[in-house]
Design a protein around this motif. Structure first.
Motif, mmCIF file in Angstrom:
data_model
loop_
_atom_site.group_PDB
_atom_site.id
_atom_site.type_symbol
_atom_site.label_atom_id
_atom_site.label_comp_id
_atom_site.label_asym_id
_atom_site.label_seq_id
_atom_site.Cartn_x
_atom_site.Cartn_y
_atom_site.Cartn_z
ATOM 1 N N TYR A 1 0.813 -1.220 0.000
ATOM 2 C CA TYR A 1 0.000 0.000 0.000
ATOM 3 C C TYR A 1 0.846 1.270 0.000
ATOM 4 C CZ TYR A 1 -3.473 -3.487 1.118
ATOM 5 O OH TYR A 1 -4.262 -4.599 1.084
ATOM 6 N N TRP A 2 2.110 1.162 -0.385
ATOM 7 C CA TRP A 2 3.032 2.295 -0.352
ATOM 8 C C TRP A 2 2.496 3.479 -1.139
ATOM 9 C CZ3 TRP A 2 5.670 4.558 -4.503
ATOM 10 C CH2 TRP A 2 6.609 5.517 -4.151
ATOM 11 N N LEU A 3 2.047 3.262 -2.345
ATOM 12 C CA LEU A 3 1.593 4.362 -3.186
ATOM 13 C C LEU A 3 0.355 5.036 -2.589
ATOM 14 C CD1 LEU A 3 2.333 5.870 -5.739
ATOM 15 C CD2 LEU A 3 0.935 4.259 -7.036
ATOM 16 N N ASP A 4 -0.600 4.251 -2.126
ATOM 17 C CA ASP A 4 -1.781 4.824 -1.468
ATOM 18 C C ASP A 4 -1.376 5.640 -0.242
ATOM 19 O OD1 ASP A 4 -3.533 3.666 -3.299
ATOM 20 O OD2 ASP A 4 -3.788 1.860 -2.084
ATOM 21 N N ASP A 5 -0.426 5.132 0.528
ATOM 22 C CA ASP A 5 0.056 5.839 1.709
ATOM 23 C C ASP A 5 0.675 7.180 1.320
ATOM 24 O OD1 ASP A 5 0.784 6.098 4.543
ATOM 25 O OD2 ASP A 5 2.839 5.742 3.827
ATOM 26 N N GLN A 6 1.439 7.199 0.226
ATOM 27 C CA GLN A 6 2.060 8.450 -0.219
ATOM 28 C C GLN A 6 1.006 9.472 -0.644
ATOM 29 O OE1 GLN A 6 5.418 9.395 -0.134
ATOM 30 N NE2 GLN A 6 5.362 7.616 1.217
ATOM 31 N N PHE A 7 -0.040 9.025 -1.351
ATOM 32 C CA PHE A 7 -1.131 9.927 -1.721
ATOM 33 C C PHE A 7 -1.811 10.490 -0.471
ATOM 34 C CE2 PHE A 7 -1.330 7.898 -6.050
ATOM 35 C CZ PHE A 7 -1.229 9.069 -6.785
ATOM 36 N N ASP A 8 -2.041 9.634 0.531
ATOM 37 C CA ASP A 8 -2.670 10.079 1.782
ATOM 38 C C ASP A 8 -1.796 11.094 2.505
ATOM 39 O OD1 ASP A 8 -4.831 8.417 1.305
ATOM 40 O OD2 ASP A 8 -4.148 6.843 2.700
ATOM 41 N N ARG A 9 -0.504 10.822 2.585
ATOM 42 C CA ARG A 9 0.420 11.745 3.259
ATOM 43 C C ARG A 9 0.448 13.103 2.560
ATOM 44 N NH1 ARG A 9 4.836 9.181 6.436
ATOM 45 N NH2 ARG A 9 4.263 7.003 6.672
ATOM 46 N N LEU A 10 0.462 13.083 1.234
ATOM 47 C CA LEU A 10 0.467 14.329 0.476
ATOM 48 C C LEU A 10 -0.819 15.117 0.721
ATOM 49 C CD1 LEU A 10 1.819 16.203 -1.561
ATOM 50 C CD2 LEU A 10 0.808 14.800 -3.383
ATOM 51 N N ALA A 11 -1.947 14.434 0.729
ATOM 52 C CA ALA A 11 -3.231 15.105 0.981
ATOM 53 C C ALA A 11 -3.252 15.728 2.378
ATOM 54 C CB ALA A 11 -4.387 14.114 0.817
ATOM 55 N N ARG A 12 -2.764 14.996 3.380
ATOM 56 C CA ARG A 12 -2.728 15.529 4.745
ATOM 57 C C ARG A 12 -1.796 16.736 4.831
ATOM 58 N NH1 ARG A 12 -2.279 10.030 6.342
ATOM 59 N NH2 ARG A 12 -0.176 10.432 7.058
ATOM 60 N N PHE A 13 -0.657 16.658 4.151
ATOM 61 C CA PHE A 13 0.283 17.779 4.161
ATOM 62 C C PHE A 13 -0.350 19.015 3.522
ATOM 63 C CE2 PHE A 13 3.606 20.403 2.341
ATOM 64 C CZ PHE A 13 4.378 20.639 3.455
ATOM 65 N N ARG A 14 -1.054 18.818 2.422
ATOM 66 C CA ARG A 14 -1.714 19.937 1.749
ATOM 67 C C ARG A 14 -2.771 20.580 2.650
ATOM 68 N NH1 ARG A 14 -2.351 16.945 -4.057
ATOM 69 N NH2 ARG A 14 -0.432 17.731 -4.993
ATOM 70 N N GLU A 15 -3.469 19.780 3.434
ATOM 71 C CA GLU A 15 -4.484 20.310 4.350
ATOM 72 C C GLU A 15 -3.850 21.136 5.461
ATOM 73 O OE1 GLU A 15 -6.915 17.204 5.976
ATOM 74 O OE2 GLU A 15 -7.444 16.448 3.985
#
Length: 117
Positions: free
Chosen positions: A94-108
């Motif tokens: 799930y590495w790629l999904d995790d990276q998308f989630d981290r990026l979204a949280r950082f943007r927020e």
């Protein structure tokens, strides 16, 4: 340090080579990371920080072996010798999904730092 920049670190830790490189990230780099993730999600090659004259990461799926591995190439354009390192990595499923989630949280949390408006 510019208050809109972030300090980061690229770390390589394999049985054969270990090392790290501090990097400074600009808001455009964060958005470019999102583009890299999109490329990888489309099974394309992602290249991060290529336009800057500094450390460049290229990430690509290992097409020769359909086993979920990626190749990460790190090219350090800072300094005179321009070393390049290429390592094969087995990311979590799930590495790629995790990276998308981290990026979204950082943007927020940091819209000005992430380049998001």
């Amino acid at each position: 340090m510019n208050p809109t920049n972030l300090e980061g670190e690229i770390v390589v830790d394999t049985e054969f080579v270990k090392g790290s490189q501090k990097i400074w990230l600009h808001p455009d780099d964060i958005e470019e990371w999102g583009e890299v993730l999109e490329a990888l999600d489309g099974e394309e090659i992602g290249c991060w920080m290529e336009a800057a004259s500094r450390t460049v990461l290229t990430i690509e799926w290992d097409e020769e072996h359909d086993d979920g591995y990626i190749w990460v190439t790190i090219k350090d354009r800072v300094g005179g010798c321009l070393p390049t390192l290429r390592v094969r990595v087995e990311p979590d499923q799930y590495w790629l999904d995790d990276q998308f989630d981290r990026l979204a949280r950082f943007r927020e949390v940091s819209p000005k730092l992430s380049g998001a408006q």
